[in-house]
Design a protein around this motif. Structure first.
Motif: not given
Length: 386
Positions: A113-132
């Protein structure tokens, strides 16, 4: 006659010998390889070539379809590659995978998933957990100056210590990874974007890639794609996790035996239709001699009551009464309702109250048999009095 047959046989034998001699002298044998395409095993497993390559390098490789076997995998000297769709992973499963890597396992997964600047996440939980974070390469504002001089701008380059030339991998150049917290210890870039990042994670490590198409059967033999896969997990046992979608039995039957399925459905339908018939003795038809006019009238009335209801029959009688009243008293329609009832009372000899009861609007509730018969009789009396 026998001489003719013998001569004909000799002639045919001579012709066959001549044809055989000609074919022997002029026919040239050759070999031809016919490509029948990928085997069914390769069609069902897009990473079959990768598995065989790693096994050929001496690694132990397994394939699983779910995370149910994760508790049985020892983290030490073990690698887990999440190559399939992860949209259905629960937060508990993500924590389980990250804990497994923290205990010493090597984890690789594809950013999905792509990073969303407005929501501050990418909806990819695993990707967001490792802060990439993942972006589209075309949306990057900063382009390195040396990108214009790159001979292979779309190839990802991995530079190794004590090596003069980099290793080349065929990642999709459309995507880019960023490490806002500066956690990555190793990475690989194309001319404009980063496609591989490796982060320490407890006693293990996590590798994030933009795609895994380079390790599928059709691409693993290109560039250094196969070598990169071996380099990342050279000294570990490897488990690949991805779903293999197999056609179910119904879809296979419909693809290869549609006529048989249609015939089966028709047979089931006929069986249900046959089972729906009532079983029992056939009721004999009534003799024609007893079919009198009264029975026909009763049957017609019963049919009208079932199809149209009581109110339609009563409304028909009411209209009949009013039509005959208009014939007796022209201009009846110009009077209001109460005056009409007064005129009808004078013409029939009934009271205005009984007239109102007979010609009033229908009741909402269903009348009983006695009430319906009484109402019909009342309307017939009014009609006959006119």
């Amino acid at each position: 006659m026998s001489r003719r047959l013998a001569a004909l046989g000799v002639l045919i034998g001579a012709l066959l010998c001549a044809v055989a001699t000609y074919l022997y002298l002029h026919a040239t044998p050759y070999q031809e390889n016919i490509d029948h395409g990928p085997s069914p095993e390769a069609q069902n497993n897009p990473y079959l070539a990768a598995e065989r390559f790693l096994r050929k390098q001496g690694l132990s490789v397994h394939h699983v379809n779910s995370l149910d076997s994760l508790p049985t995998l020892q983290p030490r000297q073990h690698s887990l590659l999440l190559l399939g769709e992860r949209a259905n992973m629960t937060p508990a499963q993500i924590d389980q995978v990250l804990d497994w890597a923290r205990d010493g396992g090597r984890l690789l997964f594809v950013a999905q998933a792509l990073w969303n600047e407005q929501t501050g996440n990418s909806q990819d939980l695993l990707l967001d957990q490792v802060h990439v974070q993942q972006f589209m390469s075309k949306d990057l504002k900063y382009v390195p100056a040396e990108a214009a001089k790159d001979r292979y701008p779309n190839l990802t380059k991995l530079y190794l210590e004590n090596e003069e030339a980099p290793a080349y991998a065929g990642f999709d150049p459309q995507f880019h990874l960023e490490d806002p917290q500066d956690l990555a210890q190793a990475w690989a870039n194309s001319a404009k974007a980063t496609h591989l990042m490796q982060l320490p994670w407890g006693e293990g490590s996590i590798t994030v890639v933009t795609d895994a198409e380079l390790w599928k059967n059709s691409a693993i033999g290109q560039y250094d794609n196969a070598w990169l896969l071996w380099y990342l997990f050279a000294d570990t046992d490897v488990t690949l996790l991805f779903d293999i979608d197999h056609d179910n039995l119904l879809s296979l039957l419909w693809r290869y035996f549609p006529q048989a399925l249609v015939a089966l459905l028709a047979l089931i339908g006929l069986g249900l239709w046959h089972a729906g018939w009532r079983h029992g003795p056939v009721q004999p038809a009534a003799p024609k001699a007893r079919r009198q006019l009264q029975e026909h009238l009763r049957a017609s009335a019963d049919f009208l009551v079932r199809r149209a209801g009581q109110q339609s029959l009563l409304e028909g009688l009411q209209h009949n009464v009013l039509r005959r009243a208009r014939q007796r008293h022209p201009g009846l329609d110009q009077l209001d309702t109460s005056e009409q009832w007064q005129v009808l009372a004078r013409l029939t000899g009934h009271s205005p109250e009984s007239i109102a009861q007979a010609l009033g609007p229908p009741r909402k509730r269903r009348l009983s048999s006695s009430e319906f018969s009484s109402q019909v009789a009342h309307l017939q009396n009014l009609r006959n009095a006119l």
